[in-house]
Write a protein that holds these residues in place. Structure first.
Motif, PDB file in Angstrom:
ATOM      1  N   MET A 206       0.755  -1.036   0.001  1.00  0.00           N
ATOM      2  CA  MET A 206       0.176  -0.001  -0.032  1.00  0.00           C
ATOM      3  C   MET A 206       0.734   1.285   0.049  1.00  0.00           C
ATOM      4  N   GLY A 207       2.058   1.195   0.624  1.00  0.00           N
ATOM      5  CA  GLY A 207       2.958   2.229   0.342  1.00  0.00           C
ATOM      6  C   GLY A 207       3.254   2.734  -0.866  1.00  0.00           C
ATOM      7  N   PHE A 208       3.582   1.796  -1.660  1.00  0.00           N
ATOM      8  CA  PHE A 208       3.885   1.945  -3.371  1.00  0.00           C
ATOM      9  C   PHE A 208       2.617   2.524  -3.839  1.00  0.00           C
ATOM     10  N   ALA A 209       1.525   1.866  -3.798  1.00  0.00           N
ATOM     11  CA  ALA A 209       0.198   2.522  -4.145  1.00  0.00           C
ATOM     12  C   ALA A 209      -0.107   3.532  -3.984  1.00  0.00           C
ATOM     13  N   ARG A 210       0.124   4.079  -2.637  1.00  0.00           N
ATOM     14  CA  ARG A 210       0.046   5.549  -2.065  1.00  0.00           C
ATOM     15  C   ARG A 210       0.889   6.500  -2.729  1.00  0.00           C
ATOM     16  N   GLU A 211       2.280   6.060  -2.754  1.00  0.00           N
ATOM     17  CA  GLU A 211       3.283   7.066  -3.416  1.00  0.00           C
ATOM     18  C   GLU A 211       3.260   7.325  -4.952  1.00  0.00           C
ATOM     19  N   VAL A 212       3.153   5.905  -5.698  1.00  0.00           N
ATOM     20  CA  VAL A 212       3.539   5.990  -7.185  1.00  0.00           C
ATOM     21  C   VAL A 212       2.141   5.766  -7.769  1.00  0.00           C
ATOM     22  N   GLY A 213       0.910   5.113  -7.092  1.00  0.00           N
ATOM     23  CA  GLY A 213      -0.295   5.018  -7.856  1.00  0.00           C
ATOM     24  C   GLY A 213      -0.963   6.340  -8.282  1.00  0.00           C
ATOM     25  N   ASP A 214      -1.575   6.082  -9.516  1.00  0.00           N
ATOM     26  CA  ASP A 214      -2.343   7.333 -10.078  1.00  0.00           C
ATOM     27  C   ASP A 214      -3.832   6.958  -9.891  1.00  0.00           C
ATOM     28  N   ALA A 215      -4.094   5.562  -9.739  1.00  0.00           N
ATOM     29  CA  ALA A 215      -5.601   5.243  -9.533  1.00  0.00           C
ATOM     30  C   ALA A 215      -5.365   3.882  -8.868  1.00  0.00           C
ATOM     31  N   LEU A 216      -6.518   3.724  -8.057  1.00  0.00           N
ATOM     32  CA  LEU A 216      -6.678   2.498  -7.260  1.00  0.00           C
ATOM     33  C   LEU A 216      -7.945   1.862  -7.113  1.00  0.00           C
ATOM     34  N   VAL A 217      -8.133   0.672  -7.591  1.00  0.00           N
ATOM     35  CA  VAL A 217      -9.265  -0.184  -7.469  1.00  0.00           C
ATOM     36  C   VAL A 217      -9.305  -1.247  -6.629  1.00  0.00           C
ATOM     37  N   PHE A 218     -10.275  -1.374  -5.655  1.00  0.00           N
ATOM     38  CA  PHE A 218     -10.417  -2.366  -4.819  1.00  0.00           C
ATOM     39  C   PHE A 218     -11.388  -3.163  -4.966  1.00  0.00           C
ATOM     40  N   MET A 219     -11.086  -4.632  -5.395  1.00  0.00           N
ATOM     41  CA  MET A 219     -11.760  -5.514  -6.084  1.00  0.00           C
ATOM     42  C   MET A 219     -12.369  -6.672  -4.984  1.00  0.00           C
ATOM     43  N   ASP A 220     -13.304  -7.230  -4.740  1.00  0.00           N
ATOM     44  CA  ASP A 220     -13.689  -8.232  -3.679  1.00  0.00           C
ATOM     45  C   ASP A 220     -14.822  -9.303  -4.410  1.00  0.00           C
TER      46      ASP A 220
END
Ligand code: ADP
Ligand code: MG
Length: 250
Positions: A206-220
């Motif tokens: 999640m650190g990578f997602a927060r710092e580098v990510g432009d978009a995030l999708v949570f799937m379940d």
């Protein structure tokens, strides 16, 4: 670069993707997160022409996956045409699956020589530049068994880049690594992002997602539960399922 509209995928009676809608823009780092079994790998496999979808529509780089449009008619692509499309997509898996009997540089050269019929000399020059880029020029002559997991994964990234992909798919690229080796792989991915590579990254980092990510999708459970800017979703998840998942991985 990628657009999914109500994408469904079943294996026999088991529905794994239950209507996925999402859009990945060019140059974007798109993070896909969610619990095990939620369909993340399956979705990447659909993008990479490894699985046929059962419903909805999926475009990659402007083309409907698996089909070609001529006039207003759609034709299913032949295997050879699918192979051509797949060359534009690089994929990196959890397990590094390098060819064990080839050195690092030979692994990186393999597809350009065998698939694109590049000369060995030019493929080797390009491969060395890619190994340099992932910080492994001095390991060019090493076999996978002589490399750490993090080094093997960086070779795997160089190998995927050797085909000059338009899109890179990462399926939990650091999940099989010892904790102290995760950072070196994420650093290479961060560098790729800075150079403007379009990337879909399935990750629990999640650190990578927060710092580098432009978009995030949570799937379940085969659906998109929520999506948005990674910093917003991670700081302020709106759904209970997202909160429950994040409390386990953060
Ligand atoms: P994730 O990557 O999010 O952990 P997967 O896409 O690997 O999830 O799997 C989603 C579901 O699809 C799982 O329940 C899995 O057992 C099932 N599945 C994946 N591949 C196959 C297959 N080839 N045949 C049957 N079921 C599959
Ligand atoms: Mg998976």
């Amino acid at each position: 670069m990628v657009k999914a509209e109500a994408v469904h995928k079943s294996y026999g009676p088991v529905e794994v993707l239950k209507g996925i809608d999402l859009e990945v823009k060019q140059n974007e780092v798109f993070c896909l997160v969610g619990p095990s079994g939620s369909g993340k790998s399956t979705f990447l496999r659909c993008i990479n022409h490894l699985e046929k979808i059962n419903g909805g529509r999926l475009w990659v780089d402007g083309d409907l996956v698996g089909y070609q449009q001529r006039g207003d008619k759609l034709y299913e692509l032949k295997d050879r045409e699918v192979a051509l499309k797949r060359r534009d997509i690089g994929m990196v898996f959890q397990r590094f699956n390098l060819f064990p009997h080839m050195t690092a540089v030979e692994n990186v050269m393999e597809a350009p020589v065998q698939v694109r019929r590049e000369s060995k000399a030019s493929a080797k020059e390009h491969a060395m530049a890619l190994l340099e880029r992932v910080g492994l020029a001095e390991k060019a002559g090493s076999y996978p068994s002589q490399l750490s997991g993090g080094q093997q994964q960086r070779v795997a990234i160089a190998r995927a880049l050797a085909m000059k992909p338009k899109l890179m798919l990462f399926d939990e690229p650091t999940s099989a690594l010892d904790p102290e080796l995760v950072g070196e792989v994420l650093d290479v991915m961060r560098g790729l992002a800075e150079e403007g590579m379009t990337m879909i990254v399935v990750t629990h980092e999640m650190g990578f997602a927060r710092e580098v990510g432009d978009a995030l999708v949570f799937m379940d459970g085969g659906v998109v539960v929520e999506s948005g800017n990674p910093r917003e979703v991670l700081t302020n998840p709106r759904h209970e399922r997202t909160r429950a998942f994040l409390s386990k991985v953060l």
